[in-house]
Enzyme design. Structure first.
Site, short mmCIF file in Angstrom:
data_model
loop_
_atom_site.label_atom_id
_atom_site.label_comp_id
_atom_site.label_asym_id
_atom_site.label_seq_id
_atom_site.Cartn_x
_atom_site.Cartn_y
_atom_site.Cartn_z
N PHE A 163 56.37 69.13 17.47
CA PHE A 163 54.97 69.37 17.12
C PHE A 163 53.99 68.43 17.82
CE2 PHE A 163 55.53 65.74 14.30
CZ PHE A 163 54.26 65.16 14.33
N LYS A 187 60.77 78.19 22.66
CA LYS A 187 60.66 78.24 21.18
C LYS A 187 59.83 77.01 20.78
CE LYS A 187 61.75 76.84 17.60
NZ LYS A 187 60.75 76.19 16.70
N GLU A 190 57.11 75.43 15.06
CA GLU A 190 56.46 76.37 14.16
C GLU A 190 55.23 75.76 13.49
OE1 GLU A 190 59.30 74.90 13.96
OE2 GLU A 190 60.08 74.65 11.92
N ARG A 191 55.12 74.41 13.57
CA ARG A 191 53.96 73.77 12.94
C ARG A 191 52.72 73.84 13.82
NH1 ARG A 191 56.25 68.10 10.83
NH2 ARG A 191 58.04 68.46 12.17
N SER A 240 63.36 65.38 16.80
CA SER A 240 63.92 64.22 16.11
C SER A 240 65.40 64.06 16.47
CB SER A 240 63.76 64.41 14.60
OG SER A 240 64.38 65.61 14.22
N CYS A 295 56.31 59.93 20.96
CA CYS A 295 57.64 59.35 21.11
C CYS A 295 57.57 58.06 21.93
CB CYS A 295 58.58 60.34 21.76
SG CYS A 295 58.16 60.64 23.47
N GLU A 396 61.81 55.15 12.93
CA GLU A 396 60.60 55.63 13.58
C GLU A 396 59.51 55.83 12.53
OE1 GLU A 396 61.21 59.47 15.46
OE2 GLU A 396 59.72 58.97 16.98
P1 NAD Z 1 61.89 68.25 14.75
O1 NAD Z 1 63.22 67.76 15.13
O2 NAD Z 1 61.59 68.43 13.31
O3 NAD Z 1 61.60 69.69 15.43
C1 NAD Z 1 61.76 69.91 16.81
C2 NAD Z 1 62.18 71.36 17.04
O4 NAD Z 1 63.45 71.58 16.42
C3 NAD Z 1 61.21 72.38 16.46
O5 NAD Z 1 61.02 73.41 17.40
C4 NAD Z 1 61.93 72.89 15.21
O6 NAD Z 1 61.67 74.24 14.94
C5 NAD Z 1 63.39 72.69 15.52
N1 NAD Z 1 64.20 72.32 14.35
C6 NAD Z 1 63.81 71.55 13.30
N2 NAD Z 1 64.83 71.39 12.43
C7 NAD Z 1 65.89 72.06 12.95
C8 NAD Z 1 67.22 72.27 12.51
N3 NAD Z 1 67.67 71.76 11.37
N4 NAD Z 1 68.03 73.02 13.28
C9 NAD Z 1 67.60 73.55 14.46
N5 NAD Z 1 66.33 73.39 14.91
C10 NAD Z 1 65.48 72.66 14.17
O7 NAD Z 1 60.82 67.28 15.46
P2 NAD Z 1 59.25 67.20 15.23
O8 NAD Z 1 58.96 66.59 13.90
O9 NAD Z 1 58.62 68.50 15.57
O10 NAD Z 1 58.84 66.18 16.39
C11 NAD Z 1 58.79 64.80 16.22
C12 NAD Z 1 60.03 64.14 16.76
O11 NAD Z 1 60.19 64.46 18.14
C13 NAD Z 1 59.95 62.61 16.71
O12 NAD Z 1 61.18 62.10 16.30
C14 NAD Z 1 59.64 62.23 18.15
O13 NAD Z 1 60.03 60.94 18.52
C15 NAD Z 1 60.42 63.26 18.88
N6 NAD Z 1 59.92 63.40 20.24
C16 NAD Z 1 60.71 62.88 21.24
C17 NAD Z 1 60.25 62.94 22.55
C18 NAD Z 1 61.09 62.38 23.66
O14 NAD Z 1 60.72 62.57 24.81
N7 NAD Z 1 62.18 61.69 23.38
C19 NAD Z 1 59.01 63.53 22.85
C20 NAD Z 1 58.26 64.04 21.79
C21 NAD Z 1 58.74 63.97 20.50
#
Ligand code: NAD
Length: 497
Positions: A163, A187, A190-191, A240, A295, A396
């Site tokens: 997101f 994909k 969704e938020r 995450s 991140c 984090e």
């Molecule tokens: P998230 O893991 O909740 O969601 C990311 C994606 O995974 C979304 O598209 C979501 O629909 C999907 N998803 C969520 N739960 C899932 C599950 N149980 N099974 C399969 N798919 C699932 O992450 P977020 O809250 O949207 O983003 C924030 C996180 O992303 C933070 O931890 C941040 O550090 C990380 N991030 C990392 C980088 C990097 O380059 N390392 C860059 C940006 C964000």
């Protein structure tokens, strides 16, 4: 009370976030969720989740499109990317406003993010040159035998994005995947699905051949359908760490190529030699920008030796001056966090830190914006006397919270930096080259900043990440992206006549 939203120019947003495939917008058939504005809780739009059948239909189209797209010469493929750059630039303001409304970041941050996304389109447009470079060519490896390597696309790739950068992160993947001759399914989170809708308006204008660039909306179930789909060749993921690990494992089990970027815990260290006048505003931007939801955000700052007292005073002074509010309003420095749950999680982390011995110097936990009482706001928060054994020093935060630590020397600071399970980024503020060298040599993180807080690599370099911040081998962006999206085929050739 008059809602200030009406005083700032709003963007027309799609009524519903839909899927895109074969050059058409299509409705998904799963549940519908509301997309809300984190500034005031208003419903901006809805997102339609995809069922397994919806996903399968889109992947079928992408598979069908692969062969002729692969056969399209790279010089022709890159023309689509030049057109996409222009189409995105034409929409920059519109996308930025939508992004601010669905995410909460300031308009300046939204525009900066779109720029960084477009840079990837520019780099990928140079694909004819990048495809030339493989493992080389060798003549006469045996009598009359020559050997060389070719880069070839693999098929359908998907990218699953988080997101916090709704416009930039999809563009870390889409341009390289299609430039290299693969077809692609995005994909988005969704938020924040609305920015992708506007990016795909640009895709639609460019008129890629049917099935080359596709979009499916949805949550975990949609992700799992993609991960297990036989016709998906590879997966790019950002989110995450627990989900990154799940994506890495599942994709590997189903024989897919995978790169999965996870969460982060980024420390900055300030040496006694640092120029505080320059370092402090840079650290403030790195901690509180994007409301800490990067991140690459710094959330722990270590003052080494005698610099600590001055550093502390200046950080508090500048953090106190930050204006919290609606990202569409120019005076705002810090927008809301994404959801009420996110805010509650951050407050709990701060509460626990206080229980564990940290001292609260600036308290933003109860911040309420007078004009947006329903916003997910937190005021700039600052804790000191934080130690590496506290949860807040290891987990984090992803919010506008700064933790201060002090150490006697740089070695002790580097031990603290390396104490977390993450390895995304870390910064050193110093005027001594020897300290900078020691830092980049000893710190176990994929992106290192020297007098730079948010050390975000340019599109022509790969985006680093180690330990639980990255699962895989080949990173996003630059040459790594070209390697990720292509298979290097070795040809050993002999002609009898
Ligand atoms: P998230 O893991 O909740 O969601 C990311 C994606 O995974 C979304 O598209 C979501 O629909 C999907 N998803 C969520 N739960 C899932 C599950 N149980 N099974 C399969 N798919 C699932 O992450 P977020 O809250 O949207 O983003 C924030 C996180 O992303 C933070 O931890 C941040 O550090 C990380 N991030 C990392 C980088 C990097 O380059 N390392 C860059 C940006 C964000």
């Amino acid at each position: 009370m008059q809602n200030k939203q009406s005083q700032v120019e709003a963007t027309d947003l799609p009524e519903a976030a839909r899927n895109y495939t074969n050059g058409e917008w299509v409705s998904a058939n799963g549940e519908t969720e509301s997309v809300t504005n984190p500034v005031n809780g208003e419903s901006l739009s809805t997102v339609q989740y995809s069922t397994n059948e919806d996903v399968n239909a889109v992947v079928d189209n992408a598979k069908e499109a692969f062969q002729s797209w692969r056969e399209t010469p790279p010089v022709e493929r890159s023309q689509y990317l030049f057109d996409l750059k222009r189409a995105l630039e034409d929409r920059e303001d519109e996308i930025a406003r939508a992004l601010t409304r669905e995410h909460g970041k300031t308009l300046g941050e939204a525009k900066g993010e779109i720029r960084r996304g477009i840079e990837n389109v520019e780099v990928a447009a140079g694909i004819p040159n990048m495809l030339r470079e493989g493992s080389g060519t060798a003549e006469d490896v045996a009598e009359d035998v020559d050997e060389f390597s070719l880069r070839q696309p693999l098929g359908v790739f998907t990218a699953i994005t988080p997101f916090n950068f709704p416009a930039m992160i999809p563009l870390w993947f889409l341009p390289y995947a299609v430039a290299t001759g693969n077809t692609f399914v995005l994909k988005p989170s969704e938020r924040v699905p609305l920015s992708s809708q506007l990016i795909f308006d640009a895709v639609d204008e460019v008129d890629f051949p049917d099935g080359v660039v596709n979009l499916v909306n949805g949550g975990a179930e949609t992700v799992n359908t993609l991960l297990e789909h036989d016709d998906i060749a590879g997966v790019s993921f950002v989110g995450s760490s627990p989900v990154a690990k799940h994506v890495y494992q599942t994709a590997a089990e189903t024989g897919k190529r995978v790169q999965a970027q996870g969460g982060a815990k980024n420390y900055a260290v300030v040496s006694e030699s640092a120029e505080l006048e320059d370092a402090v505003p840079n650290i403030i931007g790195s901690v509180y920008g994007n409301a800490g939801q990067r991140c690459l955000a710094t959330d722990v700052v270590i003052g080494v030796g005698e610099v600590y007292d001055d550093l502390r005073t200046q950080l508090i002074d500048q953090a106190e001056q930050l204006a919290v509010g609606n990202g569409l309003e120019s005076e705002t420095d810090v927008g809301p966090v994404i959801t009420p749950d996110s805010r509650d999680r951050i407050v709990e982390l701060v509460d626990d830190a206080i229980d564990q011995g940290a001292e609260l110097v600036l308290d933003g936990r109860d911040f309420e914006h007078p004009e947006y009482p329903d916003g997910n706001f937190l005021g700039p928060t600052l804790l000191e006397n934080v130690t590496p054994d506290m949860d807040i020093a290891q987990e984090e935060i992803f919010g506008p919270v700064l933790c201060l630590m002090s150490t006697d020397d740089l070695d002790e600071a580097i031990d603290a930096v390396n104490s977390t399970k993450y390895g995304n980024a870390s910064s050193l503020y110093t005027e001594r080259g020897g300290e900078a060298r020691q830092y980049r040599y000893e710190v176990d993180a994929g992106n290192i900043g020297v007098n730079i807080g948010v050390c975000a690599p340019m599109a022509f370099f790969h985006f680093g990440g180690r330990k639980e911040s990255f699962f895989g081998d080949l990173h996003a962006q630059g040459e790594d992206a070209v390697n990720f999206y292509t298979e290097k085929t070795i040809v050993i050739e002999r002609w009898f006549n």
